[in-house]
Design a protein around this motif. Structure first.
Motif, short mmCIF file in Angstrom:
data_model
loop_
_atom_site.label_atom_id
_atom_site.label_comp_id
_atom_site.label_asym_id
_atom_site.label_seq_id
_atom_site.Cartn_x
_atom_site.Cartn_y
_atom_site.Cartn_z
N UNK A 70 71.27 45.91 22.38
CA UNK A 70 71.53 46.97 23.24
C UNK A 70 70.46 48.10 22.86
N UNK A 71 69.94 48.82 23.81
CA UNK A 71 69.14 49.83 23.62
C UNK A 71 69.82 51.24 24.02
N UNK A 101 72.28 48.47 36.96
CA UNK A 101 72.17 47.80 35.64
C UNK A 101 71.08 47.05 35.56
N UNK A 112 70.63 44.79 28.04
CA UNK A 112 71.41 44.70 29.48
C UNK A 112 72.23 45.86 29.58
N UNK A 113 72.12 46.79 30.42
CA UNK A 113 73.06 47.79 30.39
C UNK A 113 72.68 48.81 31.49
N UNK A 114 73.48 49.89 31.70
CA UNK A 114 73.22 50.62 32.80
C UNK A 114 71.88 51.65 32.67
#
Lengths: 432, 432
Positions: A155-156, A223, A204-206
């Motif tokens: 996650x970034x 997303x 994978x995130x907003x």
């Protein structure tokens, strides 16, 4: 939960008395019969209430039920070919949990602003329900695809100190002690760091874009999934991307057929999606656009009409590659064949749905990257850690990003991206 | 990618000449032999370079290699029981892609601030690599658990117009035209809307708390998973939570044994985790704390020392339930046995790791919920859509939330939450 059978499972309980806990979706009556349609989130089933089979008090209570009233219903499912879903429920008892107030969303037509204001209720409608089931399926497919291929999820961060691609479309946030933080537009730069540590990664995130445009393709919060691979070339990730898209489409066709039917999606258009996807060099795209009579200048980015013109010539997603360097981000590796072009790719969905993927090969040389940062008038100090990646074991590497909501829009065959996320955020839309 | 074998796959290629693309992790030499350790993100393998087997130029190049230099190595894997990982590589060719500058992270001790400033490189270290592999495994387990049990993933928004639980710890963001948006602290309220549409749902994304506390348990940006179920009671979600935690622990034990070994985790403490978990009523917890001589006042929340005292008495996660209503969020359903208590639960990890899950049953009555909102001095207008959920088919429903980083900290058996996310965000930490 305990003692409850979900409507999606009734086939396993034919002839047994079961308990369904849900809400009234619709009801009609005819003399001594009532036909309540029940929904419980997993499906919809039609019940048959026969006056002589239930206590008088229950019959009276049912007569006054309103749409979306909460009910616990006992009954026996029975296969019925004519019933939507294939089963009907012979109702033996009804417990009314709550009689709903006057439910605002009715079968009549509502304006879009009204529906968006009632998004928290609109989600219960069959069509919205179907779209969001497709969304959840796509997201699971995305994760399965990368997890099963040994990509490590890294996650970034959402809070970033600097802009990834320009600063005009960044949301600014108060951090602590007068410090400012910006909401991420892409995990790209961070992915490059984790790819050097894990080889194959994805985030994978907003992500957020403060664009003041009000189009049917834009959300301010959306997303994005972004894979990145050390030692991979542009060609490697183009191949990965076509397998990835195909995997997602197949998964949705397999598991969400009912929902696509509700959405009246022409699935023949999706069944056709399989590798190889057509590959079109930017120079050839430019020629086609010129020959097609479009007002397109060589060297520029493709506009929406250009994308539509090109993608209409194919029945699969189209991979346009090697865009001019100036229209792409500063970190793109130049094409060794023509230094004015970049090792980049955009994938255009068929049927006019536009760009769903953008990616490419990243610049490997420390000195060239420094030059580019200067050319783009970006502050080098903000990128010191990113430049470190070129000092300590710099290798060719590539990746791409796909916006989930655009992919959902395409697979569902719908008009507007606002229906593809439970609570859309747009220019004038921050509620509910 | 093409033509490349990952170190995690060498067992399938014993005796074949393969190509590994990676970086130099370490090297030692002894006369006509060199022993480079290579890493490629999937693992580490020791190579054996025998001077007489390779060209003179390659030998010379290898002599000057620095830590983290990028290399493409050809060689033949061979099983060797003494080798870490079980295999060694007889090197036949080495192509140097880049000689790394003076790599800042060396085997010597570094201060934590230095390491955090070099987080983008620190991720390559064995220990950090292992922690983040465990993190990715936990996240996959979380998603598999809910997806396989027919929960629908419904992403809740990051931008919210109002606070979910108080306003003092909210990050404020400029939206458009002088409007303010707040970054979500929990998807809870939105989950209640989607649960009424889908029955069983979960959200899983980043959440934000602007707490000015600098402890080893706090991040300003952290990932949280929150399931919510229509018609479920407190007891239902307590049972769900113990199965959920057990599933995650088992998955990590099965698939991340090597990483737990690197972290020197005492796995006997994890192997023990299985339902049923001990359940402790708040009133009984209060008695134990008093008898234990702690400075605890009945009616208050549990502090960190209280949690540690209680959880040390058990070798499994401890479920403390029915906290006083005033210490919990406004939307908790009162306990019918004692209206001063709420149908809530906190789950405390063993070994002093503190709270990892908080949850409960939500208030079902429109009137009571309105009263609570007023009592908490919250503006009712901000909750109009949330109140709608009690007007249109209000049913009992329950759920919980688990912070991923605290779960990773516990399973890895580490001291500080800052190592459990690729790029941690804290009070004075916004970079890299």
């Amino acid at each position: 939960m305990k003692g409850q059978v979900y409507i999606s499972d009734v086939a396993k309980h034919v002839g047994e008395e079961i308990t369904i806990k849900g809400w009234l979706y619709n009801i009609r009556s005819s003399g001594k019969l009532m036909f309540p349609q029940l929904r419980d989130g997993s499906g919809i089933i039609q019940g048959v209430v026969f006056k002589k089979n239930i206590p008088e008090s229950v019959w009276e209570a049912c007569k006054n039920l309103t749409q979306e009233s909460a009910l616990i219903v006992k009954g026996t499912p029975r296969a019925d070919e004519r019933a939507p879903g294939g089963f009907e429920l012979d109702v033996t008892d009804v417990e009314v949990i709550q009689v709903a107030h006057d439910y605002p969303i009715t079968p009549k037509e509502h304006g879009i602003e009204f529906l968006m204001d009632h998004r928290h209720l609109w989600l219960r409608s069959r069509r919205q329900h179907s779209i969001l089931k497709v969304r959840a399926e796509i997201i699971r497919a995305v994760r399965d695809f990368f997890d099963d291929r040994d990509f490590t999820l890294c996650d970034t961060p959402i809070f970033t100190p600097a802009a990834c691609e320009g600063t005009t479309t960044l949301f600014e946030c108060d951090y602590f002690d007068d410090e400012k933080a910006y909401l991420t537009q892409s995990g790209q730069l961070y992915n490059e760091a984790t790819a050097m540590a894990f080889g194959k990664v994805y985030c994978f995130g907003p992500t957020f874009r403060a664009e003041k445009s009000k189009t049917r393709r834009h959300l301010t919060e959306f997303w994005m999934v972004e894979p990145e691979i050390a030692y991979a070339t542009l060609e490697d990730v183009m191949e990965l991307a076509e397998n990835f898209i195909t995997f997602i489409v197949q998964r949705v066709l397999e598991r969400r057929k009912e929902e696509l039917k509700v959405l009246e999606r022409d699935i023949s258009k999706l069944e056709n999606i399989a590798p190889p996807f057509p590959r079109l060099h930017y120079n050839d795209a430019a020629k086609m656009l010129k020959e097609g009579g479009l007002a397109f200048e060589y060297g520029g980015d493709l506009g929406a009409p250009d994308e539509t013109f090109l993608s209409e010539k194919y029945d699969k997603p189209l991979m346009v590659h090697r865009y001019p360097a100036p229209v792409k981000a500063f970190y793109m590796e130049p094409d060794p064949v023509d230094q004015n072009l970049s090792l980049s790719v955009d994938i255009l969905a068929p049927e006019g749905y536009g760009e769903i993927i953008g990616g490419g090969q990243r610049m490997v040389s420390l000195d060239k990257l420094r030059e580019r940062i200067a050319e783009h008038n970006l502050p080098e100090s903000a990128f010191d850690w990113y430049l470190d990646l070129r000092k300590y074991g710099s290798v060719p590497h590539s990746g791409f990003g796909m916006g989930i909501e655009r992919c959902v829009t395409w697979l569902c065959g719908i008009e507007h991206v606002r229906e593809t996320i439970p609570f859309p955020r747009m220019l004038y839309r921050l509620k509910p």
